[in-house]
Design a protein around this motif. Structure first.
Motif, PDB file in Angstrom:
ATOM      1  N   SER A  15      64.834  39.903  25.814  1.00 11.10           N
ATOM      2  CA  SER A  15      62.758  40.884  26.249  1.00 11.10           C
ATOM      3  C   SER A  15      62.742  41.913  25.450  1.00 11.10           C
ATOM      4  O   SER A  15      61.370  42.168  25.441  1.00 11.10           O
ATOM      5  CB  SER A  15      63.025  41.142  27.461  1.00 11.10           C
ATOM      6  OG  SER A  15      64.125  42.560  27.544  1.00 11.10           O
ATOM      7  N   ILE A  18      66.309  43.136  19.301  1.00  9.96           N
ATOM      8  CA  ILE A  18      67.389  42.324  18.391  1.00  9.96           C
ATOM      9  C   ILE A  18      67.530  41.024  19.159  1.00  9.96           C
ATOM     10  O   ILE A  18      67.113  38.765  18.303  1.00  9.96           O
ATOM     11  CB  ILE A  18      69.165  42.527  17.987  1.00  9.96           C
ATOM     12  CG1 ILE A  18      68.653  44.226  17.375  1.00  9.96           C
ATOM     13  CG2 ILE A  18      69.782  41.709  17.509  1.00  9.96           C
ATOM     14  CD1 ILE A  18      69.960  44.767  17.431  1.00  9.96           C
ATOM     15  N   SER A  39      65.627  44.385  32.747  1.00  8.87           N
ATOM     16  CA  SER A  39      65.005  45.329  33.906  1.00  8.87           C
ATOM     17  C   SER A  39      63.061  45.507  33.526  1.00  8.87           C
ATOM     18  O   SER A  39      62.328  46.254  33.895  1.00  8.87           O
ATOM     19  CB  SER A  39      65.099  46.856  33.639  1.00  8.87           C
ATOM     20  OG  SER A  39      64.857  47.290  32.081  1.00  8.87           O
ATOM     21  N   SER A  40      63.068  44.123  32.541  1.00  9.47           N
ATOM     22  CA  SER A  40      61.930  44.234  32.129  1.00  9.47           C
ATOM     23  C   SER A  40      61.096  42.349  32.221  1.00  9.47           C
ATOM     24  O   SER A  40      61.259  41.682  31.349  1.00  9.47           O
ATOM     25  CB  SER A  40      61.591  44.612  30.486  1.00  9.47           C
ATOM     26  OG  SER A  40      62.652  45.445  30.616  1.00  9.47           O
ATOM     27  N   TYR A 156      80.806  53.527  23.715  1.00  5.78           N
ATOM     28  CA  TYR A 156      80.198  52.564  23.066  1.00  5.78           C
ATOM     29  C   TYR A 156      80.824  51.399  21.823  1.00  5.78           C
ATOM     30  O   TYR A 156      81.347  50.606  22.147  1.00  5.78           O
ATOM     31  CB  TYR A 156      78.988  52.969  22.440  1.00  5.78           C
ATOM     32  CG  TYR A 156      77.814  52.303  22.029  1.00  5.78           C
ATOM     33  CD1 TYR A 156      77.091  50.943  22.652  1.00  5.78           C
ATOM     34  CD2 TYR A 156      77.810  52.307  20.352  1.00  5.78           C
ATOM     35  CE1 TYR A 156      76.157  49.838  21.809  1.00  5.78           C
ATOM     36  CE2 TYR A 156      77.069  50.746  19.507  1.00  5.78           C
ATOM     37  CZ  TYR A 156      75.906  49.998  20.340  1.00  5.78           C
ATOM     38  OH  TYR A 156      75.813  49.146  20.079  1.00  5.78           O
ATOM     39  N   THR A 191      65.204  48.619  16.660  1.00  5.74           N
ATOM     40  CA  THR A 191      64.544  48.842  17.848  1.00  5.74           C
ATOM     41  C   THR A 191      63.737  49.519  18.465  1.00  5.74           C
ATOM     42  O   THR A 191      64.037  51.151  18.327  1.00  5.74           O
ATOM     43  CB  THR A 191      65.316  47.292  18.273  1.00  5.74           C
ATOM     44  OG1 THR A 191      66.579  48.348  18.754  1.00  5.74           O
ATOM     45  CG2 THR A 191      66.314  46.858  17.512  1.00  5.74           C
TER      46      THR A 191
HETATM   47  P1  NAP Z   1      67.468  47.190  22.580  1.00  8.88           P
HETATM   48  O1  NAP Z   1      66.216  47.352  22.364  1.00  8.88           O
HETATM   49  O2  NAP Z   1      68.136  48.801  23.922  1.00  8.88           O
HETATM   50  O3  NAP Z   1      67.625  45.861  23.996  1.00  8.88           O
HETATM   51  C1  NAP Z   1      68.414  45.932  24.909  1.00  8.88           C
HETATM   52  C2  NAP Z   1      68.352  44.473  25.362  1.00  8.88           C
HETATM   53  O4  NAP Z   1      69.059  44.026  26.317  1.00  8.88           O
HETATM   54  C3  NAP Z   1      67.123  44.103  26.779  1.00  8.88           C
HETATM   55  O5  NAP Z   1      66.724  43.020  26.710  1.00  8.88           O
HETATM   56  C4  NAP Z   1      67.364  44.347  28.344  1.00  8.88           C
HETATM   57  O6  NAP Z   1      67.206  43.653  28.756  1.00  8.88           O
HETATM   58  C5  NAP Z   1      69.002  43.545  27.599  1.00  8.88           C
HETATM   59  N1  NAP Z   1      70.429  44.162  28.876  1.00  8.88           N
HETATM   60  C6  NAP Z   1      70.740  45.057  28.757  1.00  8.88           C
HETATM   61  N2  NAP Z   1      71.402  45.496  29.583  1.00  8.88           N
HETATM   62  C7  NAP Z   1      71.499  44.099  30.568  1.00  8.88           C
HETATM   63  C8  NAP Z   1      72.282  43.890  31.478  1.00  8.88           C
HETATM   64  N3  NAP Z   1      72.960  44.344  32.294  1.00  8.88           N
HETATM   65  N4  NAP Z   1      71.686  42.342  31.725  1.00  8.88           N
HETATM   66  C9  NAP Z   1      71.416  41.890  30.699  1.00  8.88           C
HETATM   67  N5  NAP Z   1      69.863  42.011  29.624  1.00  8.88           N
HETATM   68  C10 NAP Z   1      70.816  43.510  29.707  1.00  8.88           C
HETATM   69  O7  NAP Z   1      68.996  46.434  22.589  1.00  8.88           O
HETATM   70  P2  NAP Z   1      69.396  46.388  21.169  1.00  8.88           P
HETATM   71  O8  NAP Z   1      68.510  47.916  19.626  1.00  8.88           O
HETATM   72  O9  NAP Z   1      68.352  45.290  19.950  1.00  8.88           O
HETATM   73  O10 NAP Z   1      70.333  45.849  20.556  1.00  8.88           O
HETATM   74  C11 NAP Z   1      70.722  44.514  20.981  1.00  8.88           C
HETATM   75  C12 NAP Z   1      72.361  44.224  20.712  1.00  8.88           C
HETATM   76  O11 NAP Z   1      72.524  44.648  18.921  1.00  8.88           O
HETATM   77  C13 NAP Z   1      73.098  45.498  21.916  1.00  8.88           C
HETATM   78  O12 NAP Z   1      74.254  44.875  22.235  1.00  8.88           O
HETATM   79  C14 NAP Z   1      73.060  46.887  20.546  1.00  8.88           C
HETATM   80  O13 NAP Z   1      74.737  47.420  21.135  1.00  8.88           O
HETATM   81  C15 NAP Z   1      73.693  45.925  19.257  1.00  8.88           C
HETATM   82  N6  NAP Z   1      73.291  46.380  18.373  1.00  8.88           N
HETATM   83  C16 NAP Z   1      72.240  47.385  17.856  1.00  8.88           C
HETATM   84  C17 NAP Z   1      72.313  48.031  16.968  1.00  8.88           C
HETATM   85  C18 NAP Z   1      70.619  48.381  16.380  1.00  8.88           C
HETATM   86  O14 NAP Z   1      70.255  49.373  15.599  1.00  8.88           O
HETATM   87  N7  NAP Z   1      69.968  48.849  17.583  1.00  8.88           N
HETATM   88  C19 NAP Z   1      73.097  48.121  16.122  1.00  8.88           C
HETATM   89  C20 NAP Z   1      74.675  47.551  15.896  1.00  8.88           C
HETATM   90  C21 NAP Z   1      74.353  47.107  17.702  1.00  8.88           C
HETATM   91  P3  NAP Z   1      65.892  44.632  30.339  1.00  8.88           P
HETATM   92  O15 NAP Z   1      64.628  45.519  29.127  1.00  8.88           O
HETATM   93  O16 NAP Z   1      65.244  43.596  31.244  1.00  8.88           O
HETATM   94  O17 NAP Z   1      66.936  45.548  30.857  1.00  8.88           O
END
Ligand code: NAP
Length: 248
Positions: A15, A18, A39-40, A156, A191
């Motif tokens: 939603s 990444i 949740s979105s 984490y 993000t």
């Molecule tokens: P984000 O903006 O917080 O987005 C997280 C996404 O995961 C949202 O679409 C959320 O959906 C969904 N989500 C969370 N819990 C869920 C569940 N139980 N079932 C289904 N969907 C779920 O995160 P992001 O920064 O894009 O990160 C994406 C991935 O990359 C994660 O695994 C994160 O740990 C990893 N990562 C991110 C970074 C960074 O710097 N951003 C660095 C390293 C790794 P809803 O909003 O609909 O709930």
């Protein structure tokens, strides 16, 4: 012919951030895209329309990746709607940061469930269609924090390190069936997850990165497209960092 034409992808947590970037890049590369949100729902529906307008088949599903039964039902529904699944991207993830001294059992359990058990749930379910067609690419979102650790993120970091061991084990188990399993370890990607952090801290991180900027969702999505495509046909069991040189 586009890189992912004829392939069906399932991406969890698309939603925003990444996951959304990967969904858009996959659609641009010609894949049919099934994705989840939790949740979105409005953002999920908007993404479905956006992907369809790019000329590919797309559908969003509301599904909790941390729920074993829901993951199995999701894969059944996607296979019914799309025919099969060629690519699985385990992207859904959360943070509940605290120093160990202050970390609650709930903060530990929620992160392990959403980040690590979700990967087990989806891989377990998707192996059925992938074994049947004797091909598949699984891409799991780990983190540089899973490799190096991070104060205030023991839950984490443990979930992301767990993903690495899981990814490699699946690669060893399913390689003979032409199912590949790789992990992406992003560094600091800007993000909504990171927008909650204070600007001074964020600027400090940018300055410490050799490429002098935070990454974008597209930087990560470009690697996901490569790992999903046949260009990476001989690559499995690997962890590839997308971190601007941060972990060097
Ligand atoms: P984000 O903006 O917080 O987005 C997280 C996404 O995961 C949202 O679409 C959320 O959906 C969904 N989500 C969370 N819990 C869920 C569940 N139980 N079932 C289904 N969907 C779920 O995160 P992001 O920064 O894009 O990160 C994406 C991935 O990359 C994660 O695994 C994160 O740990 C990893 N990562 C991110 C970074 C960074 O710097 N951003 C660095 C390293 C790794 P809803 O909003 O609909 O709930």
């Amino acid at each position: 012919m586009k890189l992912l034409e004829g392939k069906v992808a399932l991406i969890t947590g698309a939603s925003r951030g990444i996951g959304k970037g990967i969904a858009e890049s996959f659609a641009r590369s010609g894949a049919s895209v099934a994705f989840t949100y939790l949740s979105s729902p409005e953002k999920g529906m908007a993404l479905e329309e956006e992907l369809k307008s790019m000329g590919v088949k797309a559908k969003g599903y509301r599904s909790d990746a941390g729920d074993f039964k829901a993951a199995d039902e999701l894969v059944t529904a996607v296979c019914a709607d799309f025919g099969t699944i060629d690519i699985l991207v385990n992207n859904a993830g959360i943070t509940r940061d605290a120093l160990l001294m202050r970390m609650s059992e709930q903060a530990w359990d929620e992160v392990i469930n959403a980040n690590l058990k979700s990967v087990f749930n989806l891989c377990k379910a998707v192996q059925k269609p992938m074994l049947k067609q004797r091909k598949g690419s699984i891409i799991n979102l780990s983190s540089v924090v899973g490799i190096k650790g991070n104060a205030g993120q023991s839950n984490y970091a443990a979930s992301k390190a767990g993903i690495i061991g899981f990814t490699k084990s699946v690669a060893l188990e399913l390689g003979s069936r032409n199912i590949r399993s790789n992990a992406i370890a992003p560094g600091f990607i800007e993000t909504e997850m990171t927008a909650a952090l204070d600007e001074k801290t964020v600027q400090g991180w940018r300055d410490a990165i050799p490429l002098k900027r935070g990454g974008t969702a597209e930087d990560v999505a470009n690697l996901a497209v490569f790992l999903a495509s046949d260009l990476s046909a001989y690559i499995t069991g690997q962890v590839i960092n997308v971190c601007g040189g941060m972990l060097t």
